[in-house]
Design an enzyme around this catalytic site. Structure first.
Site, short mmCIF file in Angstrom:
data_model
loop_
_atom_site.label_atom_id
_atom_site.label_comp_id
_atom_site.label_asym_id
_atom_site.label_seq_id
_atom_site.Cartn_x
_atom_site.Cartn_y
_atom_site.Cartn_z
N SER A 103 -17.39 11.48 -12.32
CA SER A 103 -18.02 12.12 -13.48
C SER A 103 -19.53 11.88 -13.57
CB SER A 103 -17.35 11.61 -14.75
OG SER A 103 -15.98 11.71 -14.61
N ASP A 108 -15.47 15.76 -13.33
CA ASP A 108 -14.35 15.78 -14.29
C ASP A 108 -14.21 17.12 -15.02
OD1 ASP A 108 -16.71 15.25 -15.63
OD2 ASP A 108 -15.93 13.65 -16.89
N ARG A 132 -9.28 5.26 -13.31
CA ARG A 132 -7.83 5.42 -13.23
C ARG A 132 -7.46 5.82 -11.81
NH1 ARG A 132 -5.05 9.22 -16.36
NH2 ARG A 132 -6.68 10.59 -15.61
C1 BGC Z 1 -22.24 13.40 -16.26
C2 BGC Z 1 -21.32 14.54 -15.86
C3 BGC Z 1 -19.94 14.34 -16.46
C4 BGC Z 1 -20.04 14.11 -17.96
C5 BGC Z 1 -18.68 13.89 -18.62
C6 BGC Z 1 -22.20 13.18 -17.77
O1 BGC Z 1 -22.94 12.04 -18.10
O2 BGC Z 1 -23.56 13.67 -15.85
O3 BGC Z 1 -21.23 14.63 -14.44
O4 BGC Z 1 -19.17 15.47 -16.18
O5 BGC Z 1 -20.86 12.99 -18.21
O6 BGC Z 1 -18.02 12.80 -18.08
#
Ligand code: BGC
Length: 471
Positions: A142, A195, A77
Site C-alpha cells: 500500500s 491495496d 497480514r
Molecule cells: C499510499 C497508497 C495507498 C493508500 C491506502 C497511501 O498512503 O500512498 O499507495 O493505497 O495509502 O493504503
C-alpha cells in the site's frame, strides 16, 4: 451538528470556522480534482496516476487456492484465499501490527521480518497444504510504486510515516523474493498490486461491473479502470503500451491531490501537521482525509486547547504543560480507533471519553471538556468525509459514469469507512449534495469490499498465473 451545551462556545465556533467545508466549495474542488487526474495521465510530475499491469478484471468464476500478503499502513497480514467461483471465497489469515521500530527502521529489516511472518504462517496455518511446486504469492503493497511489470515495482516514496530510505527506488518484489529465498521457502512473488487495485479486484469478483476501488483507512487512495488511449504519458514503445483489452487499471495515488495547485482549503492546523510530517508538502489530500492524519489533527487541536488553559483546566483554570499532558503532547499518540471511540460515545456523561483521558493520560475532564473533545472529532471527521466525496465525484464525472445505463459500483475498504462512526453517512450526505439524492440512490452503490487487500492480492496472483498460462 448540534452545539454542545456545556462546552466552550467561543472555542467551538472558531474551530467550526477553521474546519468548515461549505457546499458552495464542492463544484470548484471537484473540477480541480478532475483537472489533476487528467494531468496525471498526460505528464509525469503531476498526480502519480500510475499505470498498473492489470488489464482485466476477474469474472467471479476464478477458482484456486492462493497465498497473498497485505502490507498496509498499520498491519501486515499473510493470507491463504480459496477462490471458489460464483463470487465466493474463503480466507484464512494471520495479522501482525507493524511496530514503530519496523516502520521507521531500515526497509531491508522490514522485508526480512515479513519473510519470517510468511514462514510462520506456512507452519501454523498451511500444514495441510502440500506445497510441492513453487507456490505463487500476490503482494498487496500500500505505497506508491512505479510498476515496470506485474511483478516489478520500484518504491517511489514511503507514505504514512514509514521511513526505510534504503529501499526507496528499488524493486520491492525482488527485495521480498530475496528474503524469501534466503529462508528456502518454495514461494514466488508473482504479482504486485496496490491495496486500491486489490479492493477493485475483490469487489469485481463478487459484484461484476465495479470500476472503482478506494481505501479510506490509515491512508487514502483510489484505483479505477481507464481506457488505454487516455493514458498518453505511456510512450508507444513502452512494454505496457498495448493492453490486450485496451484498458488498464490506474493507481491514482490521489493522496497527492492539491500538492502543487494549493487547491485544498487548508487551515493553520493542517499546515502545522504537514510541516511536522515526514514528508512536508506531500500527500496533502491524504493529510486532510485519512485515519492517520485526522486523528493527528484532533490531537494537535486538543493539545493546543490544553496549553491555552481551555481544556483540562479544572476550576483553577490552569493551563497544562507538556509534561502533564504526557502522550497527548507526542505526535501520533492518539489514533483513529480512539478518535472513533470518542465520537461514538453516546452516553449522557460521555463516560468513554472520561475513562480514556483518565486511564491513558491521567487527565481529569469536565463535561464541557468532553463535549468539546467530541465536537472536535465530529468537525474533523465530517470534513474528511466531505473531501472524500469530492474525490469519488471527480472520478464519476471524469469517466462520465452517470451517462452509462448500469449502476456505478464503488468498492471501498479501510477502517475509516468500515468502522468510524458516521463517516459513511457524512460521505453519502456529501454525494447527495454534489449530485442529488435521487441520482445517488438510483445510480451509485458504495460497497464495502470484503477484505479487498487480501482477496484482491490472491486474484492478482491468479490473473498473473493466467497471463503466463500457468492456470
Ligand atoms: C499510499 C497508497 C495507498 C493508500 C491506502 C497511501 O498512503 O500512498 O499507495 O493505497 O495509502 O493504503
Amino acid at each position: 451538528m448540534a452545539q454542545p451545551t456545556h462546552s466552550h462556545h467561543e472555542t467551538i465556533s472558531q474551530l467550526t470556522k477553521a474546519f468548515a467545508f461549505p457546499i458552495a466549495a464542492y463544484d470548484g474542488l471537484v473540477d480541480q480534482f478532475i483537472k489533476e487526474l487528467d494531468e496525471g495521465l498526460r505528464v509525469e510530475d503531476a498526480m502519480p496516476m500510475i499505470p498498473t499491469f492489470v488489464y482485466e478484471l476477474p469474472t467471479g468464476q476464478e477458482k484456486n487456492k492462493i497465498l497473498s500478503l497485505d502490507l498496509g499502513g498499520t498491519n501486515l497480514r499473510v493470507c491463504r484465499t480459496t477462490l471458489a467461483g460464483n463470487g465466493e471465497f474463503d480466507i484464512v489469515h494471520k495479522k501482525w501490527t507493524i511496530s514503530d521500530e519496523l516502520k521507521k527502521g531500515p526497509g531491508k529489516g522490514l522485508f526480512a521480518w515479513i519473510a519470517d511472518r510468511i514462514e510462520e504462517f506456512l507452519s501454523t496455518s498451511c500444514q495441510n497444504d502440500h506445497l510441492e511446486d513453487t507456490y505463487p504469492l500476490g503482494m498487496t503493497f500500500s505505497f506508491p510504486c512505479e510498476q515496470l511489470d506485474i511483478n516489478v515495482g520500484k518504491l517511489i516514496n514511503w507514505t504514512k510515516g514509514f521511513r526505510g530510505l534504503d529501499v526507496v527506488g528499488h524493486d520491492v518484489v525482488k527485495i521480498l523474493q530475496d528474503c524469501i529465498d534466503a529462508k528456502g521457502l518454495k514461494i514466488t512473488v508473482n504479482s504486485l498490486i496496490n491495496d486500491t487495485v486489490g479492493t477493485l479486484l475483490a469487489t469485481t469478483y463478487k459484484h461484476p461491473g465495479c470500476e472503482i476501488g478506494i481505501i479510506f483507512g490509515t491512508g487514502t487512495n483510489c484505483a479505477y479502470l481507464e481506457d488505454q488511449a487516455n493514458i498518453t504519458k505511456i510512450k508507444p514503445t513502452a512494454a505496457n503500451f498495448k493492453s490486450p483489452t485496451n484498458q488498464q487499471l490506474i493507481n491514482t495515488e490521489w493522496g497527492a491531490f492539491g500538492n502543487k495547485s494549493g487547491a485544498l482549503p487548508t487551515n493553520d492546523y493542517d499546515r502545522r501537521l504537514d510541516q511536522k510530517s515526514s514528508q512536508p508538502g506531500n500527500q496533502l489530500y491524504e493529510k486532510m482525509v485519512s485515519g492517520l492524519y485526522v486523528s493527528e489533527l484532533t490531537r494537535i487541536v486538543i493539545h493546543d486547547l490544553a496549553h491555552s488553559g481551555e481544556l483540562f483546566a479544572g476550576t483553577a483554570k490552569t493551563a497544562k504543560t507538556d509534561q502533564e499532558l504526557g502522550d497527548l503532547a507526542i505526535k501520533e499518540r492518539l489514533d483513529g480507533a480512539m478518535m472513533g471511540a470518542f465520537e461514538g460515545d453516546t452516553s449522557a456523561n460521555l463516560d468513554v471519553i472520561d475513562q480514556h483521558f483518565k486511564s491513558h493520560y491521567n487527565l481529569d475532564t469536565s463535561l464541557g471538556d468532553r463535549e468539546t473533545i467530541k465536537h472536535i472529532c465530529q468537525l474533523i471527521s465530517a470534513r474528511a468525509a466531505r473531501l472524500s466525496a469530492v474525490g469519488i465525484a471527480a472520478l464519476i464525472k471524469k469517466r462520465e459514469l452517470l451517462a452509462k445505463p448500469k449502476k456505478i459500483i464503488v468498492g471501498i475498504d479501510g477502517s475509516l469507512f468500515n468502522k468510524y462512526p458516521n463517516f459513511r453517512q457524512h460521505l453519502e450526505g456529501a454525494l447527495n449534495e454534489i449530485f442529488d439524492a435521487a441520482t445517488v440512490k438510483a445510480k451509485i452503490s458504495l460497497i464495502h469490499a470484503e477484505d479487498g487487500s487480501g482477496v484482491g492480492g490472491a486474484i492478482a496472483a491468479y490473473l498473473a498465473c493466467k497471463q503466463l498460462h500457468k492456470i
